[in-house]
Design a protein around this motif. Sequence first.
Motif, mmCIF file in Angstrom:
data_model
loop_
_atom_site.group_PDB
_atom_site.id
_atom_site.type_symbol
_atom_site.label_atom_id
_atom_site.label_comp_id
_atom_site.label_asym_id
_atom_site.label_seq_id
_atom_site.Cartn_x
_atom_site.Cartn_y
_atom_site.Cartn_z
ATOM 1 N N ARG A 104 0.863 -1.180 0.000
ATOM 2 C CA ARG A 104 0.000 0.000 0.000
ATOM 3 C C ARG A 104 0.896 1.225 0.000
ATOM 4 N NH1 ARG A 104 -0.279 2.007 5.293
ATOM 5 N NH2 ARG A 104 0.245 0.463 6.909
ATOM 6 N N PHE A 105 0.320 2.363 -0.353
ATOM 7 C CA PHE A 105 1.119 3.566 -0.571
ATOM 8 C C PHE A 105 0.554 4.697 0.279
ATOM 9 C CE2 PHE A 105 1.031 0.809 -4.221
ATOM 10 C CZ PHE A 105 2.376 0.605 -4.472
ATOM 11 N N GLU A 106 1.325 5.108 1.270
ATOM 12 C CA GLU A 106 0.855 6.125 2.209
ATOM 13 C C GLU A 106 0.912 7.522 1.595
ATOM 14 O OE1 GLU A 106 2.012 4.190 6.543
ATOM 15 O OE2 GLU A 106 3.363 5.650 5.634
ATOM 16 N N GLU A 107 0.047 8.376 2.088
ATOM 17 C CA GLU A 107 0.057 9.793 1.711
ATOM 18 C C GLU A 107 1.412 10.391 2.080
ATOM 19 O OE1 GLU A 107 -0.096 13.944 2.390
ATOM 20 O OE2 GLU A 107 -0.154 12.538 4.075
ATOM 21 N N MET A 108 1.933 11.269 1.222
ATOM 22 C CA MET A 108 3.327 11.691 1.327
ATOM 23 C C MET A 108 3.617 12.612 2.509
ATOM 24 S SD MET A 108 4.384 12.192 -2.692
ATOM 25 C CE MET A 108 5.905 13.049 -2.252
ATOM 26 N N VAL A 109 2.743 13.577 2.783
ATOM 27 C CA VAL A 109 3.035 14.541 3.849
ATOM 28 C C VAL A 109 3.100 13.851 5.203
ATOM 29 C CG1 VAL A 109 2.225 16.588 5.067
ATOM 30 C CG2 VAL A 109 2.102 16.509 2.578
ATOM 31 N N SER A 110 2.102 13.024 5.497
ATOM 32 C CA SER A 110 2.098 12.343 6.801
ATOM 33 C C SER A 110 3.268 11.380 6.923
ATOM 34 C CB SER A 110 0.768 11.615 7.010
ATOM 35 O OG SER A 110 0.538 10.673 5.973
ATOM 36 N N SER A 111 3.602 10.687 5.830
ATOM 37 C CA SER A 111 4.749 9.780 5.865
ATOM 38 C C SER A 111 6.045 10.552 6.096
ATOM 39 C CB SER A 111 4.832 8.990 4.552
ATOM 40 O OG SER A 111 5.916 8.084 4.580
ATOM 41 N N ALA A 112 6.186 11.689 5.407
ATOM 42 C CA ALA A 112 7.399 12.504 5.579
ATOM 43 C C ALA A 112 7.521 13.017 7.011
ATOM 44 C CB ALA A 112 7.385 13.664 4.594
ATOM 45 N N LYS A 113 6.417 13.427 7.610
ATOM 46 C CA LYS A 113 6.452 13.906 9.004
ATOM 47 C C LYS A 113 6.902 12.795 9.946
ATOM 48 C CE LYS A 113 2.989 17.581 8.677
ATOM 49 N NZ LYS A 113 1.609 18.023 9.056
ATOM 50 N N LYS A 114 6.362 11.598 9.747
ATOM 51 C CA LYS A 114 6.717 10.464 10.611
ATOM 52 C C LYS A 114 8.202 10.146 10.511
ATOM 53 C CE LYS A 114 5.550 6.350 9.192
ATOM 54 N NZ LYS A 114 4.699 5.176 8.856
ATOM 55 N N TRP A 115 8.713 10.085 9.284
ATOM 56 C CA TRP A 115 10.106 9.687 9.118
ATOM 57 C C TRP A 115 11.071 10.816 9.434
ATOM 58 C CZ3 TRP A 115 11.605 4.958 9.391
ATOM 59 C CH2 TRP A 115 10.684 3.957 9.090
ATOM 60 N N MET A 116 10.637 12.070 9.278
ATOM 61 C CA MET A 116 11.490 13.183 9.694
ATOM 62 C C MET A 116 11.674 13.153 11.203
ATOM 63 S SD MET A 116 13.353 15.729 8.780
ATOM 64 C CE MET A 116 12.833 16.180 7.123
ATOM 65 N N ALA A 117 10.595 12.885 11.936
ATOM 66 C CA ALA A 117 10.705 12.778 13.398
ATOM 67 C C ALA A 117 11.645 11.640 13.787
ATOM 68 C CB ALA A 117 9.317 12.555 13.999
ATOM 69 N N HIS A 118 11.555 10.523 13.069
ATOM 70 C CA HIS A 118 12.444 9.388 13.338
ATOM 71 C C HIS A 118 13.909 9.770 13.079
ATOM 72 C CE1 HIS A 118 13.693 5.102 13.348
ATOM 73 N NE2 HIS A 118 14.548 5.504 12.406
ATOM 74 N N LEU A 119 14.151 10.433 11.959
ATOM 75 C CA LEU A 119 15.519 10.830 11.622
ATOM 76 C C LEU A 119 16.105 11.751 12.689
ATOM 77 C CD1 LEU A 119 15.196 11.533 7.786
ATOM 78 C CD2 LEU A 119 16.619 9.771 8.840
ATOM 79 N N GLN A 120 15.324 12.733 13.110
ATOM 80 C CA GLN A 120 15.838 13.715 14.071
ATOM 81 C C GLN A 120 16.074 13.094 15.444
ATOM 82 O OE1 GLN A 120 12.849 16.777 13.625
ATOM 83 N NE2 GLN A 120 13.955 17.784 11.960
ATOM 84 N N LYS A 121 15.257 12.104 15.800
ATOM 85 C CA LYS A 121 15.399 11.475 17.110
ATOM 86 C C LYS A 121 16.512 10.443 17.140
ATOM 87 C CE LYS A 121 12.795 8.862 20.593
ATOM 88 N NZ LYS A 121 11.474 8.289 20.971
ATOM 89 N N HIS A 122 16.637 9.666 16.046
ATOM 90 C CA HIS A 122 17.541 8.521 16.083
ATOM 91 C C HIS A 122 18.821 8.694 15.277
ATOM 92 C CE1 HIS A 122 14.572 6.050 18.162
ATOM 93 N NE2 HIS A 122 13.660 6.488 17.320
ATOM 94 N N GLU A 123 18.808 9.535 14.254
ATOM 95 C CA GLU A 123 19.975 9.642 13.368
ATOM 96 C C GLU A 123 20.743 10.947 13.524
ATOM 97 O OE1 GLU A 123 20.995 7.176 11.779
ATOM 98 O OE2 GLU A 123 19.323 5.849 11.350
ATOM 99 N N HIS A 124 20.066 12.019 13.920
ATOM 100 C CA HIS A 124 20.688 13.338 14.105
ATOM 101 C C HIS A 124 21.512 13.768 12.893
ATOM 102 C CE1 HIS A 124 19.394 12.795 18.234
ATOM 103 N NE2 HIS A 124 20.093 11.671 18.297
ATOM 104 N N PRO A 125 20.898 13.800 11.705
ATOM 105 C CA PRO A 125 21.666 14.148 10.497
ATOM 106 C C PRO A 125 22.010 15.635 10.458
ATOM 107 C CG PRO A 125 19.350 13.947 9.956
ATOM 108 C CD PRO A 125 19.473 13.531 11.397
ATOM 109 N N ASP A 126 23.089 15.941 9.770
ATOM 110 C CA ASP A 126 23.469 17.334 9.537
ATOM 111 C C ASP A 126 22.733 17.918 8.335
ATOM 112 O OD1 ASP A 126 25.565 17.375 11.578
ATOM 113 O OD2 ASP A 126 26.604 15.989 10.247
ATOM 114 N N VAL A 127 22.364 17.053 7.388
ATOM 115 C CA VAL A 127 21.669 17.460 6.163
ATOM 116 C C VAL A 127 20.571 16.438 5.897
ATOM 117 C CG1 VAL A 127 21.872 17.786 3.652
ATOM 118 C CG2 VAL A 127 23.737 18.528 5.167
ATOM 119 N N VAL A 128 19.400 16.926 5.491
ATOM 120 C CA VAL A 128 18.316 16.020 5.095
ATOM 121 C C VAL A 128 17.903 16.350 3.663
ATOM 122 C CG1 VAL A 128 16.004 15.140 5.558
ATOM 123 C CG2 VAL A 128 17.489 15.808 7.461
#
Length: 579
Positions: free
Chosen positions: A190-214
């Motif tokens: 199935r294919f999730e709506e893009m904005v909500s998916s991006a919000k979920k994974w952005m929160a994951h990245l910031q919490k767990h990966e701490h990237p300098d650039v996204v």
Amino acid sequence: MKPSTWILTAILILSPMATTAKNKTVTLHIVETSDVHGCFFPYDFINRQPLQGTLARVSTYVKQLRREHGGNVILLDNGDILQGQPTCYYCNFVKPEIPNVAAEVVNHLRYDAETMGNHDVETGHAVYDKWIKEVKCPILGANIIDTSTGQPYVKPYTIVEREGVKVAILGLLTPAIPNWLNEDLWRGLRFEEMVSSAKKWMAHLQKHEHPDVVVGLFHSGREGGITTSEYEEDASLRVAREVPGFDLVMFGHDHTQNRSVVRNVEGRDVLCLDPSSNALMVADATITLTLNKRHKVVSKKVDGNLVSMTKLAVDEDFMTHFEATIDSVRAYVDRPIGEFEKDIYIRDSYFGNSAFCDLIHDLQLRLTGADISLNAPLSFNTCIKAGTVHMSDMFNLYRYENQLYILRMTGEEVRKHLEMSYDLWVNTMQSADDHIMQLSDVSTDDKQRYLFKNLAFNFDSACGIDYEVDVTKPDGEKVHILRMSNGEPFDPEKWYNVAVNSYRGNGGGELLTKGAGIPQEELKNRIIYQSEHDQRYYLTEEIKKMGRLNPQPHHNWRFVPEEWAVPAIARDRKLLFRE
């Protein structure tokens, strides 16, 4: 001055310089290709002539960047790489047992990540699952969900590190897949709506990966497309605006060059780049970061543009590496399969009946035994010349790997379907001097609309019925169906078997849903037949069987009133095709 005072003064003066000296500047070069559609080599296997752009020239460009900037070049592809040129069809379906060349070119160029595109999904599980295994870089798609696990089917993101800088690349795919493709091709997904998916994974990245650039790598166009209560087809700029955290969004899918800077909800500018299609251009972004002595980013600058590949030299080493593949595909497309007694032109399809479009109608009716056929032109100005027809010509005759469906529709649904088609296609003429076609009022490089206002592959005509299109009538009232072409009455309340391609039958273009009024969820229950192979396969087999063909237009429909329509057609035809 006492020595101790002099020393303290020197320390105070020099300490800012000492701190600055410990700062580090890192410059990253991020390059994106998108919608390559099999344009790997500088030869058009369809028209059997040289091809501009292609990954053979991108290879030259990337090699030069790597010579200048070493490992600080990050190379990304944005999907729709598995469909287009016969190179892909050959590896996908003719010789599926060999390594897929779409994986081999990605590996040879050392891409760092790639998203999936809708046309990659269109090849079906057998093809894209094999391709995913053969590609050495991560395939991304955060919103492509495996229904058995609830997790992404491929990697949602990847982390690339350069000189201590941590770059997160998040991939997303347009969620409109079910509106275009048979469920068998994406079963279990199935294919999730893009904005909500991006919000979920952005929160994951910031919490767990701490990237300098996204970086966002989105196979979704700029804005618009199919829009439902659940999602938007083209939402790349919306994600950039509504999901804070992206430094750069690289996108594609709509085959249109675009460079935009959008202001996100936190007031930060986000650069968005779309390099169009066929490797004619790349998106090239530069991100310059300053890191302090603790390796924390203290400043960041993002810039970039689109760079043409058309005038670059071909990478001869690249060509040598793939010489055997090129020779095999050339032998495949050069095979003769039949003869045409006359030239046929797709452009005739915009102005009335055409031998080109009606040949496909004939095939659809002959294979299915349906009452009515619906079909649209799939290219803009293609011609197949009289004489020997080669396998290469079949990719002009039918551009996509669509299957063939029979759909149950009432007569009134057929009429309403055609109403929407012609409302997208032609104007309501107010005077004899008006345009008959709906043309764009701006110059565009859009390779899906050309000079039309709307998408040309949604201009469905019908065969099996006789009808008129009155261009003086308002939208919704243009189409008047006179009779069945066999002389029987046409009944708006009667159920008919209608032949359509799988794109249309799954809801593509929304002619069946918004036009005919059939709910999206009901379409699959209306399908009473679907072909095993794609339509190009059946066209090829039919031409082989017949040997020599003399395609003719059916003259079963026309634009009226002719005293307005005929001169208007001549004017617009000259404008569009310089005739």
